[in-house]
Scaffold this active site. Structure first.
Site, PDB file in Angstrom:
ATOM      1  N   CYS A 187      27.894  69.188  76.802  1.00 46.94           N
ATOM      2  CA  CYS A 187      28.164  68.770  75.421  1.00 46.94           C
ATOM      3  C   CYS A 187      27.112  69.339  74.461  1.00 46.94           C
ATOM      4  O   CYS A 187      25.939  68.954  74.521  1.00 46.94           O
ATOM      5  CB  CYS A 187      28.189  67.242  75.367  1.00 46.94           C
ATOM      6  N   CYS A 214      25.363  66.756  72.235  1.00 48.20           N
ATOM      7  CA  CYS A 214      24.452  65.946  73.057  1.00 48.20           C
ATOM      8  C   CYS A 214      23.120  66.675  73.226  1.00 48.20           C
ATOM      9  O   CYS A 214      22.048  66.075  73.090  1.00 48.20           O
ATOM     10  CB  CYS A 214      25.042  65.686  74.443  1.00 48.20           C
TER      11      CYS A 214
END
Length: 148
Positions: free
Chosen positions: A71, A74
């Protein structure tokens, strides 16, 4: 004689539970089991082995970053989350939970998008926020949610 109220703190290294006088929480302290520092200014890596100690048994609220290595947002938020730990400890423990490695825990909290931040206190979810946030917003959101 006055008795001090003790706060139960889970060790970030071994997840051992420690009683710390509430008045001395800011002084840090060391784990009675492994002798590691109870507060390091860094998030704890959460796993199925230590999750309950930090989320249910500890008296300190747990701010979880539900994330995954693939991600982009993230990975982008990771340094801000890391920096927020130094600002929020010892009142809040920060932890990172890899949703790929710990799918059962992510499923229990019905994580549908990442990154998602959630504050858990004594096993109960207090607040949740989805999406990447800068350090100041993480700290402000956590303090507002916990009224600290």
């Amino acid at each position: 004689m006055t008795s001090q109220i003790a706060t139960i703190v889970a060790c970030p290294s071994c997840a051992g539970l420690n009683r710390v006088p509430a008045a001395k929480l800011g002084a840090g302290g060391k784990c009675g089991k492994c002798h590691s520092a109870l507060f390091t200014g860094h998030p704890v890596t959460l796993t199925s082995a230590n999750f309950a100690a930090h989320s249910v048994k500890s008296d300190i609220p747990l701010l979880i970053d539900f994330w995954a290595s693939w991600c982009g947002p993230c990975r982008q938020m990771a340094p801000a989350f890391e920096a927020a730990a130094a600002q929020l400890e010892p009142h809040v423990r920060l932890g990172k939970l890899d949703t790929e490695a710990e799918q059962a825990i992510a499923g229990r909290y019905q994580i549908r998008s990442i990154p998602t931040l959630a504050i858990i206190s004594k096993g109960k979810e207090i607040a949740r926020q989805s999406g990447a946030m800068p350090q100041g917003a993480i700290v402000s959101w956590a303090r507002q949610a916990l009224k600290i």
